[in-house]
Design a protein around this motif. Structure first.
Motif, mmCIF file in Angstrom:
data_model
loop_
_atom_site.group_PDB
_atom_site.id
_atom_site.type_symbol
_atom_site.label_atom_id
_atom_site.label_comp_id
_atom_site.label_asym_id
_atom_site.label_seq_id
_atom_site.Cartn_x
_atom_site.Cartn_y
_atom_site.Cartn_z
ATOM 1 N N ASP A 285 0.819 -1.212 0.000
ATOM 2 C CA ASP A 285 0.000 0.000 0.000
ATOM 3 C C ASP A 285 0.849 1.256 0.000
ATOM 4 O O ASP A 285 0.484 2.267 -0.617
ATOM 5 C CB ASP A 285 -0.982 -0.001 1.171
ATOM 6 C CG ASP A 285 -0.300 -0.119 2.529
ATOM 7 O OD1 ASP A 285 0.910 -0.425 2.583
ATOM 8 O OD2 ASP A 285 -0.988 0.093 3.551
ATOM 9 N N ALA A 286 2.016 1.206 0.663
ATOM 10 C CA ALA A 286 2.909 2.359 0.661
ATOM 11 C C ALA A 286 3.534 2.577 -0.717
ATOM 12 O O ALA A 286 3.703 3.718 -1.168
ATOM 13 C CB ALA A 286 4.004 2.184 1.718
ATOM 14 N N ALA A 288 2.196 1.736 -3.664
ATOM 15 C CA ALA A 288 1.163 2.277 -4.552
ATOM 16 C C ALA A 288 0.856 3.731 -4.207
ATOM 17 O O ALA A 288 0.719 4.582 -5.104
ATOM 18 C CB ALA A 288 -0.104 1.425 -4.452
ATOM 19 N N ARG A 289 0.768 4.037 -2.919
ATOM 20 C CA ARG A 289 0.458 5.410 -2.501
ATOM 21 C C ARG A 289 1.504 6.387 -3.014
ATOM 22 O O ARG A 289 1.178 7.460 -3.528
ATOM 23 C CB ARG A 289 0.395 5.472 -0.973
ATOM 24 C CG ARG A 289 0.053 6.848 -0.395
ATOM 25 C CD ARG A 289 0.322 6.890 1.090
ATOM 26 N NE ARG A 289 1.742 6.730 1.383
ATOM 27 C CZ ARG A 289 2.221 5.865 2.286
ATOM 28 N NH1 ARG A 289 1.412 5.060 2.960
ATOM 29 N NH2 ARG A 289 3.533 5.795 2.497
ATOM 30 N N ASP A 290 2.793 6.021 -2.886
ATOM 31 C CA ASP A 290 3.850 6.945 -3.296
ATOM 32 C C ASP A 290 3.879 7.143 -4.802
ATOM 33 O O ASP A 290 4.123 8.249 -5.291
ATOM 34 C CB ASP A 290 5.207 6.443 -2.797
ATOM 35 C CG ASP A 290 5.388 6.646 -1.303
ATOM 36 O OD1 ASP A 290 4.470 7.205 -0.664
ATOM 37 O OD2 ASP A 290 6.441 6.250 -0.774
ATOM 38 N N LEU A 292 1.297 6.948 -6.886
ATOM 39 C CA LEU A 292 0.147 7.763 -7.269
ATOM 40 C C LEU A 292 0.304 9.209 -6.819
ATOM 41 O O LEU A 292 -0.205 10.131 -7.475
ATOM 42 C CB LEU A 292 -1.134 7.154 -6.696
ATOM 43 C CG LEU A 292 -1.495 5.772 -7.268
ATOM 44 C CD1 LEU A 292 -2.691 5.182 -6.533
ATOM 45 C CD2 LEU A 292 -1.770 5.848 -8.759
ATOM 46 N N ALA A 293 1.035 9.439 -5.738
ATOM 47 C CA ALA A 293 1.254 10.807 -5.258
ATOM 48 C C ALA A 293 2.262 11.557 -6.115
ATOM 49 O O ALA A 293 2.175 12.781 -6.275
ATOM 50 C CB ALA A 293 1.718 10.784 -3.808
ATOM 51 N N ALA A 316 1.263 -4.309 -5.309
ATOM 52 C CA ALA A 316 1.019 -2.880 -5.530
ATOM 53 C C ALA A 316 0.631 -2.561 -6.958
ATOM 54 O O ALA A 316 0.056 -1.498 -7.233
ATOM 55 C CB ALA A 316 2.272 -2.076 -5.155
ATOM 56 N N GLY A 323 -5.401 3.064 -10.408
ATOM 57 C CA GLY A 323 -5.391 4.462 -10.000
ATOM 58 C C GLY A 323 -5.005 5.397 -11.123
ATOM 59 O O GLY A 323 -5.599 6.480 -11.281
#
Length: 349
Positions: A285-286, A288-290, A292-293, A316, A323
């Motif tokens: 999750d970290a 993928a989050r980074d 997309l950010a 991820a 996303g």
């Protein structure tokens, strides 16, 4: 205490183990890349503690060794005899370097990788290369991203092919109809040819990531040329396609001198502008989050399919793709972004 040294050569890896008296505790043995798990299992069968050492041009195996619970160290060049044109210092010498100078070995951390302790040096070398980067970029031979005017991104994967992760990633890409670019190491290419064939058949690009994932500033120009040339031949032979057009330096390592050599060797170097450090034991999750950010139009996203346990990257990938699709991005190969940049009007990037 036993001291194990692992070297690399054209056919794979060699393991040598010596005891505290410097004598062989195990006859040297060779392992082709598909048998690396056997090498790791052999180290686990010793009843005594084992100090495992690799040298800095052997960057493909330490992550897997550490993931298996082994203590891995780097033997730096000043502890070792000179390297041959192609291949590392012999495994026996690497093992005996651990015996002679165990306090001089650098213990590697799984979340820091082969170049543990060199982060400041790598950052300084990268900073010193800024002018050379710009000159090479102006010549159309170095790229960190594509033009910013299109909602296109390039997924790239380094250090493979490596089962089962490369195949799992290819499954996901096929499911979504997404193309990507795989920067492959030569030491794995022949042993896992089926993955390279599948990359080509699915329409992905294959790039050159050297033979053994070395720290480039420690190579001579002839050694660098051998790494690139032999990897290009191995990828073409295993995939049934052309030699790779694109090159990516391991760790992004470079100096002005290395960049000059790459220019002479007529490579097209592809770096990145989005890197979630998925290799550093991060959660899916970290990762993928980074991504997309940080992504922007034209971004080159750096992920990994080899070098260690890449199950978090596999996990991820679906949220990353979904996303970005939701945001209206399309996925292209890195060579497509390179071509777009080369054809863009001056100042359009």
């Amino acid at each position: 205490m036993l001291y194990a040294g692992i070297s690399w050569h054209a056919g794979g890896y060699r393991l040598a183990v010596v005891g505290p008296d410097g004598r062989q505790a195990l006859p040297p043995a060779d392992y082709a890349a598909p048998r690396a798990d056997e090498l790791i299992a052999r180290l686990h069968r010793f009843e005594e503690p084992v100090t495992v050492a690799v040298e800095s041009t052997n960057g493909t195996l330490d992550g897997r060794l550490m993931a298996a619970g082994l203590r891995v160290h780097r033997a730096d060049p000043w502890l070792l005899p000179g390297r041959p044109l192609f291949g590392s210092v012999p495994a026996q010498d690497v093992a005996r370097a651990g015996l002679r100078a165990v306090d001089g070995l650098v213990p590697l951390a799984a979340h820091r990788g082969t170049q543990t302790g060199r982060e400041d040096e790598l950052a300084a070398q990268t900073a010193s290369s800024a002018d050379a980067d710009r000159a090479l970029a102006a010549a159309g031979r170095l790229f960190s991203h594509g033009p910013r005017g299109r909602r296109e991104v390039a997924l790239t994967f380094d250090d493979g092919p490596l089962p089962p992760y490369t195949g799992q990633i290819l499954d996901i890409l096929e499911r979504y109809g997404v193309v990507a670019t795989f920067f492959c190491v030569g030491i794995n290419a022949g042993g896992f040819a089926e993955d390279l064939v599948r990359m080509r058949e699915q329409g992905h690009a294959i790039g050159n990531h050297t033979w053994s994932h070395p720290f480039l500033p420690e190579l001579s120009r002839p050694q660098l040329a051998e790494q690139i040339g032999r990897t290009a031949e191995a990828i073409a032979g295993a995939s049934g396609g052309a030699e790779p057009r694109l090159f990516r330096p391991p760790y992004g390592s470079r100096t002005p001198q290395v960049l000059n050599w790459l220019r002479e060797l007529e490579t097209t170097t592809v770096l990145w502008d989005v890197a979630p450090d998925d290799w550093a034991l991060r959660q899916a999750d970290a990762i993928a989050r980074d991504v997309l950010a940080d992504v922007r139009p034209g971004s080159v996203i750096l992920l990994h399919d080899g070098g260690g346990d890449r199950s978090p990257t596999v996990a991820a990938l679906t949220p990353i793709i979904e996303g970005l699709l939701e945001r209206g991005y399309t996925f292209v190969r890195a060579d497509t972004l390179v071509d777009r940049a080369l054809s863009a009007p001056a100042g359009a990037a």
